[in-house]
Design a protein around this motif. Sequence first.
Motif, short mmCIF file in Angstrom:
data_model
loop_
_atom_site.label_atom_id
_atom_site.label_comp_id
_atom_site.label_asym_id
_atom_site.label_seq_id
_atom_site.Cartn_x
_atom_site.Cartn_y
_atom_site.Cartn_z
N ARG A 89 -10.66 -2.45 4.94
CA ARG A 89 -9.88 -2.50 6.18
C ARG A 89 -9.45 -1.10 6.64
NH1 ARG A 89 -5.37 -5.20 4.50
NH2 ARG A 89 -4.13 -3.28 4.36
N GLU A 90 -9.00 -0.29 5.71
CA GLU A 90 -8.41 1.01 6.07
C GLU A 90 -9.45 2.10 6.27
OE1 GLU A 90 -5.40 1.40 6.87
OE2 GLU A 90 -4.53 -0.49 6.16
N VAL A 126 0.85 -1.19 0.00
CA VAL A 126 0.00 0.00 0.00
C VAL A 126 0.88 1.24 0.00
CG1 VAL A 126 -1.73 1.30 1.31
CG2 VAL A 126 -1.88 -1.20 1.18
N VAL A 158 -8.26 -4.02 1.09
CA VAL A 158 -7.47 -2.92 1.66
C VAL A 158 -8.38 -1.73 1.98
CG1 VAL A 158 -5.67 -1.21 1.18
CG2 VAL A 158 -5.31 -3.61 0.57
N CYS A 159 -9.26 -1.39 1.06
CA CYS A 159 -10.15 -0.25 1.27
C CYS A 159 -11.11 -0.49 2.43
CB CYS A 159 -10.92 0.05 -0.01
SG CYS A 159 -9.91 0.64 -1.38
N ASN A 170 -7.46 8.96 3.69
CA ASN A 170 -7.85 9.04 5.10
C ASN A 170 -8.21 10.48 5.47
OD1 ASN A 170 -7.99 6.61 6.64
ND2 ASN A 170 -5.77 6.36 6.43
N LEU A 230 -2.66 6.43 0.96
CA LEU A 230 -3.48 6.09 2.11
C LEU A 230 -3.76 7.32 2.97
CD1 LEU A 230 -4.81 3.80 3.79
CD2 LEU A 230 -2.60 3.53 4.95
N GLN A 231 -2.74 8.13 3.19
CA GLN A 231 -2.89 9.35 3.97
C GLN A 231 -3.86 10.31 3.31
OE1 GLN A 231 1.17 10.70 4.27
NE2 GLN A 231 1.58 9.52 6.14
#
Length: 514
Positions: A185-186, A125, A182-183, A134, A130-131
């Motif tokens: 989960r995150e 990832v 992944v999506c 988020n 990701l940041q």
Amino acid sequence: MSSSVYLLALSLLLVIGKYDDVRLFAYGVVDEYGRDDFPAEFVFGAGTSAYQVEGAVLEDGRSLSVWDTFAHSGFPLYNGANGDIACDGYHKYKEDIELMADTGLEAFRFSISWSRLIPNGRGSVNIKGLQFYNDFINRLIGHGIQPHVTLFHFDLPQILEDEYGGWLSRKSVKDYVAYADVCFREFGDRVLHWTTINEPNALALGGYDAGVTPPGRCSFPFGEFNCTEGDSTTEPYLVAHHILLAHASAVRLYREKYLVMQHGSVGINLVAPWYEPYTNTPEDVKATKRALDFNLGWFLNPLVNGEYPKIMKKNAGNRIPTFTKLESERIKGSFDFIGINHYTTAYVKDNNNSLEMENRDAIEDMEATLIYSGGEVIPSQFLVTPLSLKKLLNFLKEEYGNPSIYIQENGQVQRSNRSLIDTPRVEYLHAYIGAVLDALRNGSNTHGYFVWSFLDLFEMDGYKSSFGMYYVDRDDKELARYPKLSSQWYGDFLKGKNPNGITLDMKVKNYFYY
């Protein structure tokens, strides 16, 4: 908006009163209404997609997607434009979320760039990606705006296309589900509304039959332009099959691994024009039913009944894949809602001679000719036919057991210009929201409505047409945003002000940006 744009129609009669008074007219649907006429839990929002708005295509670890490649391939409708910068949403998202809050949006629909989150298509990832997502999600929630996330919007990582042909290979199912995992989960602790795939019916036809959307595959004589590779007779059916398998597998994953903790819902999105018979002859009426089966039934019938429509299997023969018994069982019921992208109406004329062709694509298999209200490739405006949306929602209720519905795209196209007086868009939104209210009162299980689009962004003709409620000044290096009349109307509606129209407090010159 996606490949459906190039098919759609032209022209709307504009009726404008005094410059300081925008008058709205009914189209056979409820004309006087306010936000309070809708259930409190019904959600109103707007949307964009990653490639069309983010830009920053090679920043912070993002890799290329098939849309990047397609936009740089010389596709003529793009007029030399691409999404390298787009609206620079990757850098200006904080400002944009402030505009969303100022408008009063209750929800915002956006897509995640698979290439930004997992640049290699699978595996590691990207922390920067990701940041970004988020923070985007957190800021939406901090402003009281529900995040509605689309996992895939035409932008498969190019590395997977190069490795095994993308959606043409069954390997895409495994990689897509790993990406979805992944999506979930995150982001799933904050995201409660997930759409797996945007417009797979348009993707299959546009990307693999006509060659007008990424990855731009087609074969003679079916392609709209000169594709260098593809097979229009088989690839659309194969791609749709793999997408259904990927969708169902992602839903199964969510329900088994995340639902108990996260309490979200997962659906799929379809582009859904309404179809009317060109004449009242039995032939055209039957052709209209075929058109509905080949567009909506292609995906809804497996999702609701576990198999493709009988007419599709009959006409496509062994060119359309079959589900195993286990696959059929897993696909059936694999949705919590259906997202609908609706813009206009097509008239359907019987064309049963098409079956005599030895070499056929999915359009020829349909045995019908679709006639839109105009000849332009990109229409300057859509006809305002809100009864078509009401009929569509009633059809879904009667034909498919009244599933939960979100209108995830609905909006009026106009030629891009510096005018902020987009009266046709106001009139269009007013009429279609009225149609949704009519459908609700008739028992439709619709839960939300999203305007396409929040900003003027990269579209099917580059930047020559616009759907946005906010103008993006592409001559300004900062890509400044300016509110159009439609953003004021929609905001006033959401805030309970002037529900039946707008009386402007300013002269028309104040609604132009120079």
